[in-house]
Design a protein around this motif. Structure first.
Motif, PDB file in Angstrom:
ATOM      1  N   PHE A   3       0.842  -1.180   0.000  1.00 16.90           N
ATOM      2  CA  PHE A   3       0.000   0.000   0.000  1.00 16.90           C
ATOM      3  C   PHE A   3       0.886   1.242   0.000  1.00 16.90           C
ATOM      4  O   PHE A   3       1.558   1.510   0.994  1.00 16.90           O
ATOM      5  CB  PHE A   3      -0.922   0.007   1.229  1.00 16.90           C
ATOM      6  CG  PHE A   3      -1.896  -1.127   1.232  1.00 16.90           C
ATOM      7  CD1 PHE A   3      -3.128  -1.000   0.624  1.00 16.90           C
ATOM      8  CD2 PHE A   3      -1.555  -2.336   1.820  1.00 16.90           C
ATOM      9  CE1 PHE A   3      -4.018  -2.061   0.606  1.00 16.90           C
ATOM     10  CE2 PHE A   3      -2.438  -3.403   1.807  1.00 16.90           C
ATOM     11  CZ  PHE A   3      -3.677  -3.256   1.193  1.00 16.90           C
ATOM     12  N   PRO A   4       0.904   1.991  -1.109  1.00 17.46           N
ATOM     13  CA  PRO A   4       1.743   3.195  -1.163  1.00 17.46           C
ATOM     14  C   PRO A   4       1.225   4.289  -0.232  1.00 17.46           C
ATOM     15  O   PRO A   4       0.019   4.461  -0.061  1.00 17.46           O
ATOM     16  CB  PRO A   4       1.650   3.654  -2.616  1.00 17.46           C
ATOM     17  CG  PRO A   4       0.906   2.610  -3.356  1.00 17.46           C
ATOM     18  CD  PRO A   4       0.243   1.716  -2.363  1.00 17.46           C
ATOM     19  N   ILE A   5       2.168   5.019   0.339  1.00 18.50           N
ATOM     20  CA  ILE A   5       1.813   6.181   1.145  1.00 18.50           C
ATOM     21  C   ILE A   5       1.475   7.326   0.194  1.00 18.50           C
ATOM     22  O   ILE A   5       2.211   7.585  -0.763  1.00 18.50           O
ATOM     23  CB  ILE A   5       2.962   6.550   2.104  1.00 18.50           C
ATOM     24  CG1 ILE A   5       3.115   5.436   3.151  1.00 18.50           C
ATOM     25  CG2 ILE A   5       2.715   7.904   2.768  1.00 18.50           C
ATOM     26  CD1 ILE A   5       4.279   5.612   4.106  1.00 18.50           C
ATOM     27  N   VAL A  27       3.595   0.617   2.738  1.00 13.93           N
ATOM     28  CA  VAL A  27       3.272  -0.299   3.818  1.00 13.93           C
ATOM     29  C   VAL A  27       3.052  -1.669   3.188  1.00 13.93           C
ATOM     30  O   VAL A  27       2.345  -1.788   2.186  1.00 13.93           O
ATOM     31  CB  VAL A  27       1.995   0.146   4.565  1.00 13.93           C
ATOM     32  CG1 VAL A  27       1.705  -0.772   5.731  1.00 13.93           C
ATOM     33  CG2 VAL A  27       2.110   1.587   5.020  1.00 13.93           C
ATOM     34  N   HIS A  28       3.674  -2.685   3.755  1.00 12.73           N
ATOM     35  CA  HIS A  28       3.517  -4.048   3.256  1.00 12.73           C
ATOM     36  C   HIS A  28       2.838  -4.889   4.335  1.00 12.73           C
ATOM     37  O   HIS A  28       3.258  -4.867   5.498  1.00 12.73           O
ATOM     38  CB  HIS A  28       4.877  -4.658   2.903  1.00 12.73           C
ATOM     39  CG  HIS A  28       4.789  -6.089   2.495  1.00 12.73           C
ATOM     40  ND1 HIS A  28       4.317  -6.480   1.263  1.00 12.73           N
ATOM     41  CD2 HIS A  28       5.065  -7.229   3.175  1.00 12.73           C
ATOM     42  CE1 HIS A  28       4.333  -7.804   1.197  1.00 12.73           C
ATOM     43  NE2 HIS A  28       4.781  -8.276   2.351  1.00 12.73           N
ATOM     44  N   VAL A  29       1.788  -5.608   3.941  1.00 13.38           N
ATOM     45  CA  VAL A  29       1.083  -6.512   4.852  1.00 13.38           C
ATOM     46  C   VAL A  29       1.298  -7.933   4.346  1.00 13.38           C
ATOM     47  O   VAL A  29       0.957  -8.247   3.205  1.00 13.38           O
ATOM     48  CB  VAL A  29      -0.427  -6.196   4.906  1.00 13.38           C
ATOM     49  CG1 VAL A  29      -1.136  -7.147   5.867  1.00 13.38           C
ATOM     50  CG2 VAL A  29      -0.664  -4.747   5.294  1.00 13.38           C
ATOM     51  N   GLY A  30       1.887  -8.773   5.176  1.00 16.40           N
ATOM     52  CA  GLY A  30       2.105 -10.161   4.790  1.00 16.40           C
ATOM     53  C   GLY A  30       3.001 -10.863   5.794  1.00 16.40           C
ATOM     54  O   GLY A  30       3.747 -10.231   6.542  1.00 16.40           O
ATOM     55  N   GLY A 115      -8.806  -0.415   1.637  1.00 16.68           N
ATOM     56  CA  GLY A 115      -8.182  -1.685   1.266  1.00 16.68           C
ATOM     57  C   GLY A 115      -7.157  -2.123   2.293  1.00 16.68           C
ATOM     58  O   GLY A 115      -7.049  -3.311   2.624  1.00 16.68           O
ATOM     59  N   PHE A 116      -6.400  -1.164   2.828  1.00 19.56           N
ATOM     60  CA  PHE A 116      -5.414  -1.471   3.859  1.00 19.56           C
ATOM     61  C   PHE A 116      -6.097  -2.001   5.117  1.00 19.56           C
ATOM     62  O   PHE A 116      -5.685  -3.028   5.668  1.00 19.56           O
ATOM     63  CB  PHE A 116      -4.593  -0.223   4.180  1.00 19.56           C
ATOM     64  CG  PHE A 116      -3.675  -0.393   5.349  1.00 19.56           C
ATOM     65  CD1 PHE A 116      -2.511  -1.145   5.240  1.00 19.56           C
ATOM     66  CD2 PHE A 116      -3.965   0.189   6.574  1.00 19.56           C
ATOM     67  CE1 PHE A 116      -1.661  -1.319   6.320  1.00 19.56           C
ATOM     68  CE2 PHE A 116      -3.120   0.030   7.655  1.00 19.56           C
ATOM     69  CZ  PHE A 116      -1.968  -0.727   7.533  1.00 19.56           C
ATOM     70  N   ILE A 117      -7.138  -1.310   5.549  1.00 20.75           N
ATOM     71  CA  ILE A 117      -7.850  -1.744   6.757  1.00 20.75           C
ATOM     72  C   ILE A 117      -8.408  -3.145   6.569  1.00 20.75           C
ATOM     73  O   ILE A 117      -8.250  -4.014   7.439  1.00 20.75           O
ATOM     74  CB  ILE A 117      -8.963  -0.730   7.119  1.00 20.75           C
ATOM     75  CG1 ILE A 117      -8.335   0.586   7.574  1.00 20.75           C
ATOM     76  CG2 ILE A 117      -9.879  -1.292   8.202  1.00 20.75           C
ATOM     77  CD1 ILE A 117      -9.320   1.739   7.686  1.00 20.75           C
TER      78      ILE A 117
END
Length: 129
Positions: A3-5, A27-30, A115-117
């Motif tokens: 997710f780009p800032i 931000v990377h989620v994984g 999408g991030f949430i």
């Protein structure tokens, strides 16, 4: 998932020398973690179980843009006043911003806040199962 800032065009030239642009402002989620990078200014990796909740938020203009470190463990990576989310931690987290700091709430301006949430909530749900 990345997710780009969100960074406003007026702020980009100021942050570019600090490498806070493109994939270095994201931000990377994984893998059971949320990893945040904002150029050379900020780096943090947080286990999903350390996140109490994530919510949409606002950032007041008078608090400024860029890397913001505030009282009571508030840290902001704010490139825009739009798309702001807040990650609330269940206990203070150690971050490097550019010096070690304890963070209780991390504010981010993102291109896809919803999408991030949803991604963090789904990843946390899968990790807890």
């Amino acid at each position: 998932m990345d997710f780009p800032i969100r960074i406003t065009p007026l702020l980009r030239p100021l942050l570019f020398p600090l490498r806070a642009s493109g994939e270095r402002a994201a931000v990377h989620v994984g893998g059971g973690h949320v990893e945040v990078e904002f150029g050379v200014l900020f780096r943090g990796s947080f286990a999903l179980e350390q996140i109490e909740h994530v919510s949409r938020s606002t950032w007041p203009w008078w608090s400024g843009l860029g890397l913001r470190i505030g009282a009571r463990g508030r840290v902001g990576l704010i490139g825009s006043l739009e798309g702001v989310v807040c990650i609330h931690f269940n206990r203070p987290q150690r971050v490097r911003a550019p010096f070690p700091w304890r963070c209780r709430e991390l504010y981010l301006s993102l291109h896809d806040p919803d999408g991030f949430i949803a991604t963090v909530e789904a990843a946390a749900h899968m990790a807890a199962a």
